[in-house]
Write an enzyme that holds these catalytic residues in place. Structure first.
Site, short mmCIF file in Angstrom:
data_model
loop_
_atom_site.label_atom_id
_atom_site.label_comp_id
_atom_site.label_asym_id
_atom_site.label_seq_id
_atom_site.Cartn_x
_atom_site.Cartn_y
_atom_site.Cartn_z
N GLY A 12 0.82 -1.20 0.00
CA GLY A 12 0.00 0.00 0.00
C GLY A 12 0.85 1.25 0.00
CG ASP A 107 -10.45 12.33 6.18
OD1 ASP A 107 -9.71 11.38 5.84
OD2 ASP A 107 -11.24 12.89 5.37
CE1 TYR A 130 -11.07 3.09 4.94
CE2 TYR A 130 -11.77 5.38 5.05
CZ TYR A 130 -10.77 4.44 5.08
OH TYR A 130 -9.47 4.84 5.25
CE LYS A 134 -8.54 2.96 9.04
NZ LYS A 134 -7.35 2.07 8.97
#
Length: 303
Positions: A12, A107, A130, A134
């Site tokens: 990544g 964020d 998502y 997180k």
């Protein structure tokens, strides 16, 4: 001095940049064990336990994540497995070894309706699967109670990997006009800025503080402003780097609204993060987003 560091997700953007940064500062750290998704399947909890106990690191750095924001809306189980369950297991296994953990968040844990910059103690109200996954990962790490640092970052991009920078450059070579969302604000953050900051933090962190920190490039813009800057700076560097010209011109990059570009996942309108806590506790200085963009472009190979 860390004797052995386990770094996940090196295929990544952030993992790749961290691997490069640690290699450049190898004298500051001990052995670095780098794993990609083929070597460590974060959706397999037993595999995580087996790998961590076999390697026995004294520090785990986990930039690996499920990052397909829109696809997560139809794959919530996989998103939670990688973004929530895996960090929990990493924290548990690190705790058994007396190790520390560095993890990366987003964020997207915020609703994006605040006026002004978000600080770490602001309410977290994620709007997407998502973002929720997180946030669940953050909460799982905190519940374990080991020494940890969680870095919320935003709009991550780099010369390496699939991201907004490379997408805009590809489209700008193919099209005469681009339409980019202009009513979402945030800080484009280069993977190398993140990696360089982590190196600075690690040289000071002794496990005495734990918690959440914002880590983004300074300043802010919109996606439209970011796209415009990419085209402008690429064009400035093109003759020096020997790059092919772009078809699109800056004046042909149109700003559109979020409503005009609907996506399965809802994005926060305001992703501007305050990094004062990071500056205060670790005395690090993070470059302005535009300066970081120029540095990222200069690092790109000829095309």
């Amino acid at each position: 001095m860390y004797k052995k560091i386990l770094l996940t997700g090196i295929s990544g953007q952030v993992g790749h940049a961290l691997q490069q940064a640690f290699s450049a500062h190898h004298t500051l750290f001990g052995e670095l064990v780098c794993l990609d998704r083929n070597q460590l399947d974060l959706s397999d909890q037993q595999a995580i336990r087996d790998v961590v106990q076999a390697i026995k690191p004294d520090l785990i750095i986990n930039p690996a994540a499920y990052t397909a924001v829109d696809k997560a809306e139809t794959e919530p189980e996989l998103a939670y497995a990688i973004n929530a369950a895996a960090p929990s297991v990493l924290a548990e296994e690190a705790g058994k070894l007396g190790a520390r953990l560095i993890h990366f968040s987003t964020d997207y844990v915020y609703a994006g309706n605040k006026v002004g910059l978000y600080v770490e103690d602001d309410a977290t109200v994620p709007l997407s699967v998502y973002g929720k996954s997180k946030l669940a990962g953050e909460e799982a790490i905190r519940s374990v109670g080991l020494p940890h640092l969680i870095f919320r970052t935003s709009w991550v991009y780099g010369a390496y990997g699939k991201n907004f920078l490379n997408t805009i450059l590809r489209l700008a070579k193919e099209r005469d006009q681009l339409s980019i969302v202009g009513d979402q604000a945030g800080a484009p953050t280069s993977s190398h800025s993140i990696a360089d900051t982590i190196v600075q933090v690690l040289s000071q962190w002794h496990g005495d503080v734990s918690g959440v920190y914002h880590l983004v490039n300074a300043g802010f813009t919109t996606w439209h402003g970011f796209a415009t800057a990419i085209v402008e700076e690429y064009s400035h560097l093109r003759s020096v780097k020997g790059w092919q010209p772009l078809k699109v011109q800056v004046e042909n990059i149109q700003a559109i609204t979020t409503a005009e570009y609907p996506t399965p996942a809802v994005r926060p309108a305001n992703s501007c993060l305050d990094c004062h806590r990071l500056h205060r506790d670790f005395s690090v200085t993070i470059p302005n987003w535009r300066d970081a963009l120029i540095a990222e472009l200069k690092a790109m190979p000829s095309n």
